[in-house]
Scaffold this active site. Structure first.
Site, PDB file in Angstrom:
ATOM      1  N   LYS A  77      -4.155  11.495   3.733  1.00 49.12           N
ATOM      2  CA  LYS A  77      -3.672  10.539   4.723  1.00 49.12           C
ATOM      3  C   LYS A  77      -2.204  10.806   5.072  1.00 49.12           C
ATOM      4  CE  LYS A  77      -6.819   6.740   3.639  1.00 49.12           C
ATOM      5  NZ  LYS A  77      -6.979   5.472   2.929  1.00 49.12           N
ATOM      6  N   SER A 134     -10.204   0.334   3.476  1.00 49.75           N
ATOM      7  CA  SER A 134      -8.790   0.719   3.439  1.00 49.75           C
ATOM      8  C   SER A 134      -8.059   0.400   4.734  1.00 49.75           C
ATOM      9  CB  SER A 134      -8.648   2.195   3.088  1.00 49.75           C
ATOM     10  OG  SER A 134      -8.957   2.987   4.193  1.00 49.75           O
TER      11      SER A 134
END
Ligand SMILES: Nc1ncnc2c1ncn2[C@@H]1O[C@H](COP(=O)(O)OP(=O)(O)O)[C@@H](O)[C@H]1O
Ligand SMILES: [Mg+2]
Length: 777
Positions: A721, A678
């Site tokens: 996140k 990611s």
């Protein structure tokens, strides 16, 4: 006024007139003072420090009243000097005369106390003197140690000057330096007598108490020894008579087992064991083992259950009472209760609560138990390696014990508790066997009706237990185990949610823990914000609760010490109570160098910001990757570089030139292992920023996987996140387009504060992340 003398600061002693004291002198300045004193006639002034913690005190750090002392001997040693001094007379320090190597000061003598100040106080002084001598005598007789006794006997024995006698008591007594200093400062003989009387009375009480405690301890030991001897005699008699077993003991056990209403087949087994026990000598090693086993059988619940409270309104109330938010999870729990109400035969689902630390997973389990009226047992699986810990050891093993599951049931005393298997992801696995295999059986409704613990070695029905598991991450949890459970995500909290949790749960709880009333601890809005932002950085609220507990304790202490403080902790008092801020700055930076890009990562502890750095290097180095990157991350770094090369012309770079040099990619916090795909877009952005020598926007953070053709693919952990980015002060976030659906779960406030760009390709990312960059078509 007089000449000045060297001053020797004392950390934990007071020197009284006429009393001889050995001093260990180690501090440089103090040694210099001694040398000066020896050179100038052997006198100096000894004064205690108000705070013994200060290493280089000034005159201002010392008490004003001290004692002129005469040096009788100096022994120089390796690490200082041993100096024997005798107190001479009390003085008051006046002012410091200028000396660098040591302190020197002018002084004024204080009056010398004696009994001849005949005054109206004479008879009271006389009375106190006698009382004090009597108390000293009493203490002397109470003292166990010869030493202590001698000290006090000496006092009463010698018919020295009473004033000196009092000084000696004060200097020998076990009291704080500040008390001794007060004694030294006494200005009349009467004061002195009273002060010493206080010291002695206290000392007497302590001595008496200490004696009582030692005596009662001694009694205890004697009793134990007597019992031990008796028991040994009894054993010897039994052995001589060939008698074994304690019939009464066995009868009791048999009765307990009867009351346990064992299932028929188990009863047969147990009867056999009981018979065996009856034939054994009570001293045989096996006797205790067999007995402990039967005790376990008697104590395990074989029938007892609690009735479930499945009332939904009640459950909702309790769940809300214990936890703020967590709507999804609460909803799911209520659904299960509803199903259990309609179909009593249905099995309770095995819930698995997954989320970062401190978000309330463990306490939610407790709350569910409270709502349903079940008892609750928590087994921490962290670091559990050995299958036998769950399932027990065979009884033939030395020190064998039942496994943790049965131990939990024994404690719970009912067959249907909620058993929380906490921290599933921390389960170990090594040569001692794989505990997850045992877990699989425990959690399998088809098998756990007849669970076999190695120690019990009889089937035990676990099917009525409701299991709840928790984990920080599902990574590493074996797939078949996961299939048995229903996974519920518990995500981290935004600052606003944390504020509500603090206001409605943590503060009231810690307030009452500390015994404070409502109006004795309150936090202003900005003070609370300050606490959340500057003293904690976490996805959950565990640290926050600790900090609030600390606040409450400090406040309690202030109140007890009689400080007058306002109920509300304001922004100014926060630092006073909690010390300096732990997180000085928001995570986002004010300015960014070129070659640096902020990425968002997901870890077991929640979301986190990860700065990725890229820097051009000489050609021989090709590509260097540092910062403890995993395989997948290394590959995505290489893919990112290749893609950037392929679009070099569009960035305005000479492809041949950049291909001819190397690049170094580093992810700081080098000791923390990082992996996953990611970070792809972040790495590519850092590389472009480095090649183009243009900084990224410091308020932008990003996440997303990158393909070799520049497409941005969706990634996991979006909510964590984004919460981390928000916590760290970023305002603009770039996410993969295909993660759009995840935004629905985000708290409004976070969405309001953040600008979100959904990117389909790296072009979309670069346009936002590097504002100065002009991409050519
Ligand atoms: N939503 C919430 N509302 C109220 N208190 C909470 C909430 N989430 C967590 N807490 C409190 O925070 C503390 C830590 O929670 P805990 O259950 O130990 O977290 P976890 O098991 O997820 O690591 C507990 O005192 C818990 O009551
Ligand atoms: Mg926990």
């Amino acid at each position: 006024m007089s000449d000045s003398l060297p001053v020797l600061p004392l950390k934990d002693t007071i020197i009284f007139p006429q009393i001889v004291v050995p001093l260990a002198v180690g501090r440089e300045k103090s040694l210099a003072a001694i040398e000066a004193a020896v050179a100038a006639g052997g006198q100096f002034i000894a004064v205690a420090q108000e705070d013994p913690g200060i290493d280089e005190p000034n005159l201002g750090d010392l008490y004003v009243t001290g004692t002129i002392v005469k040096i009788t001997r100096v022994e120089r040693q390796d690490n200082g000097s041993q100096v024997i001094v005798q107190g001479d007379r009390r003085v008051k320090l006046l002012s410091q005369t200028d000396e660098d190597a040591y302190i020197a000061a002018t002084y004024e003598p204080l009056i010398e106390l004696d009994l001849s100040e005949t005054s109206s106080d004479a008879s009271e002084i006389e009375a106190l003197l006698r009382v004090n001598r009597e108390i000293a005598q009493r203490i002397a007789t109470l003292y166990d140690t010869e030493n202590g006794a001698q000290i006090y006997q000496q006092l009463v024995g010698h018919l020295t000057n009473p004033v000196i006698q009092m000084y000696r008591i004060a200097s020998l007594a076990n009291v704080e330096v500040s008390k001794q200093q007060e004694t030294l400062e006494c200005e009349t003989t009467l004061d002195l007598m009273r002060k010493v009387n206080g010291i002695l009375t206290h000392e007497l009480r302590v001595t008496e108490l200490r004696r009582e405690i030692t005596e009662s301890a001694r009694d205890d030991i004697e009793k134990q020894q007597r019992e031990h001897v008796l028991r040994q005699q009894k054993q010897a008699i039994e052995e001589a008579l060939g008698e074994g077993g304690d019939d009464e003991d066995i009868a009791e056990l048999r009765q307990d087992l009867k009351e346990a209403k064992l299932p028929a087949d188990i009863q047969t087994e147990v009867d056999r064991e009981l018979k065996r026990l009856g034939r054994m000598s009570a001293n045989a090693a096996d006797y205790q083992i067999a007995r402990a086993y039967l005790e376990l059988v008697a104590e395990l619940p074989w029938h007892t259950t609690t009735d479930d409270n499945l009332d939904l309104t009640h459950a909702q109330t309790i769940l809300d009472e214990d936890h703020y938010g967590l709507e999804d999870v609460k909803e799911r729990i209520l659904e299960s209760l509803a199903v259990m109400q309609l179909n009593p035969k249905s099995k309770a689902p095995i819930l698995c609560l997954v989320g970062p630390p401190g978000v309330g997973k463990t306490s939610l389990g407790q709350s569910i138990a409270r709502a349903m009226g079940r008892s609750f047992e928590r087994l921490s699986l962290g670091g559990l390696h050995d299958e036998a810990e769950l399932r027990g050891h065979r009884r033939t093993y030395v020190g064998a014990m039942p496994g943790r599951i049965l131990q939990g049931l024994r404690r719970a005393k009912v067959m249907n508790p909620i058993i929380m298997l906490d921290e599933l992801d921390k389960l170990g696995r090594d040569f001692r066997g794989d505990p997850s295999a045992a877990l699989m059986e425990i959690l399998d409704p088809a098998q756990n009706k007849e669970f076999r613990d190695n120690y019990l070695n009889l089937p035990y029905d676990l099917s009525r237990v409701m299991f709840i598991t928790t984990a920080n991450t599902l990574e590493g949890v074996p797939r078949p185990l996961l299939d048995r459970m229903e996974v519920l995500d518990v995500t981290g909290y935004s600052d606003l949610e944390k504020k509500s949790i603090a206001r409605n749960y943590l503060i009231p709880r810690q307030r009452s823990e500390a015994g404070l009333k409502n109006d004795q601890l309150a936090l202003s809005e900005i003070a609370l914000e300050q606490v959340i932002r500057r003293y904690t950085r976490e996805a959950g609220v565990r640290e926050l609760e600790r900090v609030i507990a600390r606040l409450a304790r400090k406040r309690a202490r202030q109140l007890v010490e009689g400080e007058s403080v306002s109920a509300e902790v304001s922004i100014d008092t926060v630092a006073e109570l909690l010390g300096p801020e732990r997180f000085k700055q928001d995570g986002s930076r004010d300015q960014q160098h070129s070659g640096v890009a902020a990425g968002l990562a997901w870890t077991e502890a929640g979301g986190d910001v990860l700065y990725i750095e890229a820097s051009r290097t000489p050609k021989e180095e090709k590509i260097t990757l540092t910062g403890h990157l995993g395989q997948v991350m290394q590959e995505s770094a290489k893919a990112a570089r290749s893609y950037v090369w392929s679009i070099a012309h569009r960035i305005g770079l000479d492809r041949d030139k950049i291909e001819a040099e190397g690049i170094h990619i580093h992810v700081p916090a080098g000791a923390v292992p990082k992996d996953g795909p990611s970070a792809g877009v972040t790495i590519a952005t850092a590389i472009v920023s480095s090649y183009a020598a243009m900084a990224t926007d410091p308020k932008v953070a990003m996440t997303g996987e990158l393909t070799l053709t520049g497409l941005v693919l969706p990634v996991g952990g979006i909510k964590e996140k984004l919460l981390a980015a928000h916590r760290s002060g970023f305002t603009h976030i770039i996410l993969p387009k295909d993660n759009e659906a995840d935004l629905a779960k985000l708290p409004e406030i976070v969405k309001d504060d953040l600008t979100i760009t959904l990117a389909g390709s790296l072009d979309d990312v670069l346009q936002v992340a590097i504002p100065m960059l002009k991409l050519k078509a």
